[in-house]
Design an enzyme around this catalytic site. Structure first.
Site, PDB file in Angstrom:
ATOM      1  N   VAL A  14       0.425   1.123   1.848  1.00 38.24           N
ATOM      2  CA  VAL A  14      -0.960   1.329   2.277  1.00 38.24           C
ATOM      3  C   VAL A  14      -1.651   2.271   1.297  1.00 38.24           C
ATOM      4  CG1 VAL A  14      -2.448   2.205   4.099  1.00 38.24           C
ATOM      5  CG2 VAL A  14      -0.350   0.981   4.693  1.00 38.24           C
ATOM      6  N   THR A  15      -2.677   1.770   0.614  1.00 40.50           N
ATOM      7  CA  THR A  15      -3.463   2.619  -0.285  1.00 40.50           C
ATOM      8  C   THR A  15      -4.930   2.206  -0.252  1.00 40.50           C
ATOM      9  OG1 THR A  15      -3.420   1.249  -2.309  1.00 40.50           O
ATOM     10  CG2 THR A  15      -1.501   2.650  -1.904  1.00 40.50           C
ATOM     11  N   VAL A  16      -5.780   3.143  -0.598  1.00 42.06           N
ATOM     12  CA  VAL A  16      -7.188   2.867  -0.875  1.00 42.06           C
ATOM     13  C   VAL A  16      -7.521   3.571  -2.190  1.00 42.06           C
ATOM     14  CG1 VAL A  16      -9.572   3.132  -0.121  1.00 42.06           C
ATOM     15  CG2 VAL A  16      -7.781   2.681   1.574  1.00 42.06           C
TER      16      VAL A  16
ATOM     17  N   ARG B  31     -14.541   4.169   3.538  1.00 41.29           N
ATOM     18  CA  ARG B  31     -15.431   3.044   3.811  1.00 41.29           C
ATOM     19  C   ARG B  31     -14.868   2.106   4.878  1.00 41.29           C
ATOM     20  NH1 ARG B  31     -17.594   1.272  -2.265  1.00 41.29           N
ATOM     21  NH2 ARG B  31     -17.732   3.398  -3.113  1.00 41.29           N
ATOM     22  N   GLY B  32     -13.816   2.549   5.562  1.00 40.14           N
ATOM     23  CA  GLY B  32     -13.257   1.750   6.644  1.00 40.14           C
ATOM     24  C   GLY B  32     -12.329   0.635   6.206  1.00 40.14           C
ATOM     25  N   LEU B  33     -11.883   0.639   4.941  1.00 35.32           N
ATOM     26  CA  LEU B  33     -11.035  -0.451   4.464  1.00 35.32           C
ATOM     27  C   LEU B  33      -9.671  -0.443   5.132  1.00 35.32           C
ATOM     28  CD1 LEU B  33     -11.893  -0.469   0.646  1.00 35.32           C
ATOM     29  CD2 LEU B  33     -12.904  -1.822   2.502  1.00 35.32           C
ATOM     30  N   LEU B  34      -9.061   0.725   5.270  1.00 37.15           N
ATOM     31  CA  LEU B  34      -7.773   0.796   5.954  1.00 37.15           C
ATOM     32  C   LEU B  34      -7.910   0.322   7.397  1.00 37.15           C
ATOM     33  CD1 LEU B  34      -4.854   1.491   6.425  1.00 37.15           C
ATOM     34  CD2 LEU B  34      -5.497   3.904   6.620  1.00 37.15           C
TER      35      LEU B  34
ATOM     36  N   TYR C   2      -2.554   8.292  10.867  1.00 31.45           N
ATOM     37  CA  TYR C   2      -2.170   7.130  11.664  1.00 31.45           C
ATOM     38  C   TYR C   2      -2.276   7.314  13.169  1.00 31.45           C
ATOM     39  CZ  TYR C   2      -0.825   5.255   7.208  1.00 31.45           C
ATOM     40  OH  TYR C   2      -0.872   4.801   5.912  1.00 31.45           O
TER      41      TYR C   2
ATOM     42  N   PHE D 178      10.511   3.097   3.852  1.00 29.71           N
ATOM     43  CA  PHE D 178      10.046   1.743   3.531  1.00 29.71           C
ATOM     44  C   PHE D 178       8.540   1.743   3.365  1.00 29.71           C
ATOM     45  CE2 PHE D 178      10.503   2.140   8.151  1.00 29.71           C
ATOM     46  CZ  PHE D 178       9.272   1.722   8.619  1.00 29.71           C
TER      47      PHE D 178
END
Length: 410
Positions: A80-82, A89-92, A121, A410
């Protein structure tokens, strides 16, 4: 408009570049590294601004061991990266919602991840369900007999090669994870990447591998470790770093830790990631020689199906609880009646009944694997008692005799 979509083969290399960028690794990879990364299993999502990938997300099928040993189907989340140009910007959120919805539709009971940063999270319904501890053993202080030359229980320890580990390891791990709440399944590629057969990042330093066999010849333990080479004033000051150590019996653990502390020229042993109740310090005549050098949250769990999750695990005593579960994500909320006993458990909707406890779905995940206390969560204001004594009753039901542990990253 940034588009979130499944990553095609043609877009994989751009996705991998964005992944490296997000983790502050060199963005460009060799063709061999890209080819190796393609082999990793899973479902890949990416956020694309035009033709450029600016956020990454991968999930794959996994099994998580519940309290009592039942394997529960899980959606394991990783990568998981942005990119720094597109943060906040709400991508995740878009990728997470899409993945969790698909996981629930597939019938996964939970989702899992290892959180690089703690605050992220919880807002998606995850809760920290296991922790990990690393010890550093000061070998000269430990009080061990320097004349030790092998296990006294009839077992034996042998050095083996990577090929032997690939043959012996998977079956040993299956026995281990069936008995360890919080443990997860391992894909075949885990054994390849951790023994050098598949080199994701190109470079590989061959570690030492040792196996413990019982007096009956049964493989009960494996360890992978490395050593540095430091001398001061003609005196060795070397450290053995444990990459991973896997055992299915206390005898195997005792023998392998004793072996590591008996290697000539080794003055320190770093344990690597262990369960917080690992017996390592107590195997030493002076447990203070094992100093905690790291302790942190590890596996985070997000419950997608409350009924199946609560029915999958075992309970050591009888009891009934009505739980009001708040889930802003929309997957696991509602009011549920849990009826549990050592013979089994049932969980049913209970909209018409008064709740005993009210809690967020992430706090339920913390209780579900048996490591957290409802009384502690109530003291923190994270669990609300609707009936006096309900938190203590929940503790009696949910706490497990051994602490959950996930040895995998992982």
């Amino acid at each position: 408009m940034t588009d979130v979509r499944t990553v095609t083969d043609a877009a994989f290399e751009d996705w991998q570049r964005a992944l490296n960028t997000g983790f502050l690794r060199p963005p460009v990879m060799t063709p061999e590294q890209v080819a190796a990364r393609r082999l990793l299993p899973g479902r890949r999502l990416g956020a694309f601004d035009g033709d450029r990938c600016v956020a990454t997300f991968r999930s794959f099928d996994q099994e998580l061991t519940a309290v009592g040993g039942a394997p529960v189907p899980a959606d394991a989340i990783s990568n998981v990266t942005v990119s720094p140009t597109h943060r906040r910007r709400g991508l995740l959120s878009r990728m997470m919602r899409a993945d969790l919805a698909a996981a629930r539709d597939r019938g996964d009971v939970v989702a899992t991840l290892i959180a690089a940063e703690y605050p992220i999270y919880g807002r998606y319904g995850f809760g920290p369900a296991t922790s990990t501890t690393e010890w550093t053993v000061d070998v000269p202080r430990a009080g061990l007999d320097p004349r030790w030359s092998g296990p006294a229980d009839g077992g034996r320890i042998d050095l083996v090669d990577a090929e032997d580990v690939r043959k012996l390891g998977p079956e040993l791990h299956e026995r281990f994870r069936r008995a360890q709440p919080g443990a997860v399944s391992r894909h075949e590629l885990w054994w390849q990447t951790n023994t050098g057969a598949l080199r994701l990042d190109g470079a590989w330093t061959e570690p030492f591998f040792a196996v413990y066999r019982s007096a009956a010849g049964e493989v009960e333990g494996l360890v992978s470790y490395e050593s540095d080479d430091k001398w001061h004033g003609k005196q060795p000051q070397n450290t053995a770093d444990v990459n991973w150590l896997l055992t299915t019996t206390p005898a195997a653990g005792r023998a392998l830790w004793r072996y590591l502390c008996s290697i000539d020229w080794i003055t320190k042993v770093r344990s690597g990631w262990r369960g917080p109740d690992d017996l390592l310090p107590l195997h030493l005549p002076d447990p203070r020689a094992a100093r905690v050098t790291e302790h942190a949250d590890w596996l985070w769990v997000r419950i997608l199906d409350v009924v199946r999750a609560l029915e999958a695990r075992t309970y050591d005593r009888e009891g009934t609880l009505v739980l009001e579960v708040v889930d802003e994500g929309g997957f696991g909320g509602g009011r549920f009646r849990l009826t549990a006993s050592p013979e089994g458990a049932s969980c049913t909707p209970a909209a018409a009944e008064g709740a005993d406890l009210t809690l967020e779905i992430g706090e339920l995940a913390r209780l579900w694997l048996g490591d957290e206390s409802a009384l502690r969560l109530a003291a923190l204001g994270l669990v609300q008692e609707e009936r006096e004594g309900a938190a203590r009753k929940a503790d009696a039901l949910f706490r497990s005799p051994g602490r959950p542990w996930c040895p995998d990253l992982f």
